[in-house]
Design a protein around this motif. Structure first.
Motif, mmCIF file in Angstrom:
data_model
loop_
_atom_site.group_PDB
_atom_site.id
_atom_site.type_symbol
_atom_site.label_atom_id
_atom_site.label_comp_id
_atom_site.label_asym_id
_atom_site.label_seq_id
_atom_site.Cartn_x
_atom_site.Cartn_y
_atom_site.Cartn_z
ATOM 1 N N GLY A 38 -1.047 -13.458 -66.624
ATOM 2 C CA GLY A 38 0.169 -12.738 -66.310
ATOM 3 C C GLY A 38 0.314 -12.519 -64.817
ATOM 4 O O GLY A 38 -0.554 -12.911 -64.015
ATOM 5 N N GLN A 56 2.056 -16.973 -65.495
ATOM 6 C CA GLN A 56 3.331 -16.794 -66.189
ATOM 7 C C GLN A 56 3.979 -15.548 -65.594
ATOM 8 O O GLN A 56 3.689 -14.424 -65.981
ATOM 9 C CB GLN A 56 3.117 -16.641 -67.697
ATOM 10 C CG GLN A 56 4.413 -16.577 -68.485
ATOM 11 C CD GLN A 56 4.190 -16.277 -69.964
ATOM 12 O OE1 GLN A 56 3.134 -15.752 -70.348
ATOM 13 N NE2 GLN A 56 5.172 -16.593 -70.791
ATOM 14 N N ARG A 59 7.019 -12.807 -68.901
ATOM 15 C CA ARG A 59 6.485 -13.031 -70.251
ATOM 16 C C ARG A 59 7.644 -13.366 -71.189
ATOM 17 O O ARG A 59 8.222 -12.490 -71.826
ATOM 18 C CB ARG A 59 5.725 -11.796 -70.715
ATOM 19 C CG ARG A 59 4.456 -11.563 -69.914
ATOM 20 C CD ARG A 59 3.677 -10.356 -70.425
ATOM 21 N NE ARG A 59 2.387 -10.222 -69.764
ATOM 22 C CZ ARG A 59 2.183 -9.562 -68.623
ATOM 23 N NH1 ARG A 59 3.201 -8.978 -68.029
ATOM 24 N NH2 ARG A 59 0.977 -9.490 -68.097
ATOM 25 N N THR A 62 5.407 -17.638 -76.027
ATOM 26 C CA THR A 62 4.228 -18.511 -76.048
ATOM 27 C C THR A 62 4.526 -19.921 -75.561
ATOM 28 O O THR A 62 3.694 -20.533 -74.879
ATOM 29 C CB THR A 62 3.644 -18.553 -77.462
ATOM 30 O OG1 THR A 62 4.696 -18.829 -78.405
ATOM 31 C CG2 THR A 62 2.990 -17.231 -77.822
ATOM 32 N N ALA A 65 4.622 -19.763 -71.901
ATOM 33 C CA ALA A 65 3.262 -19.641 -71.350
ATOM 34 C C ALA A 65 2.592 -21.008 -71.241
ATOM 35 O O ALA A 65 1.990 -21.340 -70.211
ATOM 36 C CB ALA A 65 2.424 -18.710 -72.218
ATOM 37 N N GLU A 179 12.804 -15.000 -77.216
ATOM 38 C CA GLU A 179 11.674 -15.622 -76.548
ATOM 39 C C GLU A 179 11.595 -17.101 -76.900
ATOM 40 O O GLU A 179 12.206 -17.578 -77.860
ATOM 41 C CB GLU A 179 10.361 -14.925 -76.955
ATOM 42 C CG GLU A 179 10.249 -13.497 -76.460
ATOM 43 C CD GLU A 179 8.893 -12.888 -76.782
ATOM 44 O OE1 GLU A 179 8.101 -13.532 -77.491
ATOM 45 O OE2 GLU A 179 8.632 -11.769 -76.316
#
Length: 429
Positions: A38, A56, A59, A62, A65, A179
């Motif tokens: 992070g 990353q 956030r 996934t 990431a 996301e």
């Protein structure tokens, strides 16, 4: 975790969570490894060095990431394993099965590691069909029928590196969380006509750590595994559930450990060592045939040689206790050497610190240190020397000499009766 420490650096059996993940991966000898961190990941970067890291900054999920690893994985066309720093219990054997399934003759674009928890609430569901895995549906986006499925997504995947980033570039964020889900690569790969498969593992292996309660649950799993491995290797644990081991604890055959013993990192006990209850070890070694405890503490740098005895309420720090020596009770030995077959009496301390620096005490072979002795370092007690009980020793003692320091005893016959007679009238008044 409600902590200043990054979650993946919280210790599990004496090693950070992410250390367990990397250790499970290591036997597979990956060609490249990258840790995605992070925006405040400096501590994690330091912990995983010299492995490369990718940041990353936001956030965003996934898939986002994994995209951060593009530069490190540029040109790589083999199998890419995606693991999670807060899922520390996946064994090497499971990762090897995952890679083997990805590299099978069917050449799936991805293989997902699934499991069947007692309560699937909160997990994404794996929707399978006759041709493998059809889709992964996050619970917030799942229909009632899909929520009834018991096969769940662990998040761990093996992917075809040749198409991984082209798939990730197609992932959108039109979902309940807004996301970019790595799980969307399943549908994208299927749309290209590629197969996606699932292999299963037990829920215990896929326990994720999201809070302190999860961390305690993971510790319980790891401790059970470590205890079983120790006993299978010939170690006696009188009350296994009360013994706590570290990931690197080394116990030789015929070691016997009593109840309520704790091992910090860096401990080696050689064959035949006996540990009585309520002891604590950290960064120390104990040689064959030694006896330790009960209620002993061996701190970093303690080295106990063959057949030595360390007894109750004895603390050893940065010191060597040589073969056959005995330090049996109520004693502190720090920054010192206790020679072979020396005997250190109860209440002895090495006064090794003056508030500014540490100093060394050397006790020779066969020396005898009387009870309640203070050895003020730096000082040497010669081979075969004797120290009288209650002494404070500030100068070297030659081999074979007796040294003692004490005030002369003053004995006054009949004094008690006179004292009592004098005080009795005052008590009556």
């Amino acid at each position: 975790m409600r902590s200043a420490l990054p979650k993946v650096l919280h210790p599990l059996a004496g090693r950070p969570l992410i250390g367990h993940v990397l250790a499970a991966l290591a036997p597979l000898a990956p060609a490249r490894t990258v840790v995605v961190v992070g925006p405040e990941g400096a501590a994690v970067e330091q912990a995983v060095a010299p492995l490369p890291t990718a940041t990353q900054a936001e956030r965003l999920g996934t898939a986002h990431a994994v995209l951060q690893a593009r530069e490190v994985l540029a040109g790589f066309t083999g199998t890419v394993l995606v693991l999670y720093g807060d899922t520390p219990l996946v064994p090497t054997e499971t990762l090897a099965r995952l890679v083997a399934a990805r590299e099978a003759s069917t050449n799936p674009a991805a293989v997902v590691l699934g499991f069947r928890p007692r309560n699937p609430t909160g997990y994404g569901r794996l929707v399978t069909g006759p041709d493998g895995l059809d889709a992964i549906v996050e619970e917030k986006d799942a229909s009632p029928e899909q929520k009834a499925l018991t096969l769940c997504n662990s998040g761990v995947m093996a992917l075809d590196g040749a198409i991984l980033f082209s798939l990730l570039d197609q992932v959108g964020n039109a979902n309940a969380k807004g996301e970019y889900y790595l799980t969307d690569v399943v549908a994208l790969a299927r749309a290209r006509g590629r197969r996606v498969d699932v292999i299963e593992s037990c829920p215990e292996d896929l326990l994720g750590v999201n809070d302190r309660a999860d961390l305690a649950a993971a510790e319980a799993v790891v401790q059970t595994r470590l205890r079983r491995a120790a006993m299978a290797a010939g170690v006696t644990l009188t009350a296994p559930e009360t013994v706590f081991l570290s990931w690197d604890t080394q116990l030789g055959p015929d070691v016997s450990i009593g109840p309520f013993v704790t091992f910090g990192p860096g401990v080696t006990l050689e064959a035949g060592v006996t540990v009585k209850g309520f002891c604590h070890f950290e960064n120390c070694t104990v040689a064959t045939g030694a006896i330790v405890g009960p209620y002993a503490r061996l701190r970093p740098g303690a080295r106990v040689a063959e057949n030595a005895h360390i007894g109750n309420f004895v603390e050893i720090k940065n010191a060597t206790v040589e073969a056959g020596a005995k330090v049996n009770h109520l004693t502190y030995i720090g920054d010192a050497r206790v020679g072979a077959k020396a005997n250190v009496g109860a209440g002895t301390i090495t006064c090794n610190y003056d508030g500014f620096s540490k100093y060394h005490t050397d006790i020779g072979a066969g020396a005898f240190i009387g009870s309640n002795t203070a050895l003020v370092a730096p000082v040497r007690i010669g081979d075969g020397a004797m120290i009288g009980a209650g002494s404070t020793i500030t100068a070297d003692v030659p081999d074979g000499a007796l040294a003692l320091t004490r005030a002369p005893q003053d004995t006054r016959p009949g004094w008690v009766a006179k004292f009592v007679a004098r005080l009795r009238p005052a008590r009556k008044s």
